[in-house]
Design a protein around this motif. Sequence first.
Motif, short mmCIF file in Angstrom:
data_model
loop_
_atom_site.label_atom_id
_atom_site.label_comp_id
_atom_site.label_asym_id
_atom_site.label_seq_id
_atom_site.Cartn_x
_atom_site.Cartn_y
_atom_site.Cartn_z
N MET A 98 -90.16 30.98 -60.73
CA MET A 98 -90.44 31.86 -59.60
C MET A 98 -91.50 32.90 -59.93
SD MET A 98 -86.48 32.60 -58.47
CE MET A 98 -86.99 34.01 -57.48
N ASP A 99 -91.86 33.68 -58.90
CA ASP A 99 -92.65 34.88 -59.12
C ASP A 99 -91.75 35.86 -59.86
OD1 ASP A 99 -94.14 37.18 -59.07
OD2 ASP A 99 -94.03 37.47 -56.90
N ARG A 100 -92.08 36.13 -61.11
CA ARG A 100 -91.13 36.84 -61.96
C ARG A 100 -91.26 38.37 -61.92
NH1 ARG A 100 -93.06 32.59 -64.45
NH2 ARG A 100 -94.51 33.76 -65.77
N ALA A 101 -92.32 38.88 -61.33
CA ALA A 101 -92.52 40.34 -61.32
C ALA A 101 -91.35 41.10 -60.69
CB ALA A 101 -93.83 40.68 -60.62
N GLU A 184 -89.40 36.76 -68.56
CA GLU A 184 -90.69 37.41 -68.30
C GLU A 184 -91.85 36.55 -68.80
OE1 GLU A 184 -92.55 41.90 -68.50
OE2 GLU A 184 -91.00 41.33 -69.95
N GLY A 186 -91.78 33.40 -68.82
CA GLY A 186 -91.77 32.14 -68.08
C GLY A 186 -91.38 30.95 -68.95
#
Length: 230
Positions: A98-101, A184, A186
């Motif tokens: 996913m978009d990890r931010a 973070e 990935g």
Amino acid sequence: MYKPSTRSFPVYDSLRQAIIEQALKPGVKLPEDSIGETFSVSRTTVRSALVRLDAEGLVDLQPNRGASVAVPSIEEAHDIFEMRQCLEREVMQRLCAMDRAPVIKALKAHLAEEKKYLDVDTTRSIRLSGEFHILLAELTGSKILANYVNEIVSRCSLVLARFAQAHSAKCGLDEHTEIIAAIEAGDAERATARMHHHLHGVQDRALLNPDGEGEDSVSDILARYLPSNG
């Protein structure tokens, strides 16, 4: 999924929290009359809350015998941890894709709470440790996966309360930090490996402890969980 009535929810929520924080130990009787008096509600309202907790595996509700906090067997304990490994492996895979931010932001905020109460508030530390895993599942965006993880983490709290050997909460905190770092980056393989190691550590600490502690009454314990007490 069964949902309690609006009136019974505070009773359900407080009982569940007391069980997860291990204030109410496995096997402790849960008399409907005294619980009703504590929350100023009817026995019917208390029964509604107990029925849901029974469905979630946290309470054992027997006809004509009343309710008590569930007592997992050692066989059930192993099965619960095996299922948890499967579920949390899926969580790691999804989060790393996913978009990890926003995921990392939420996880680091929770980690800061864990650090804040480490060695300060044992019961809150226990709850926050479990909620870290529930948050991981919620951040995947899958309500189904989050519900399953929520239930399995709660049942693991029962296992730990029944069989736990004393350990330092710092171990779990350090492992949570490693899991966040892997997500973070990935790195799904590393994240899965870190989670696998972490859960095995929790399982290894779940050793039989024959010394039961039941100093406070159910009413005294639940009084600390009344909604007005925060």
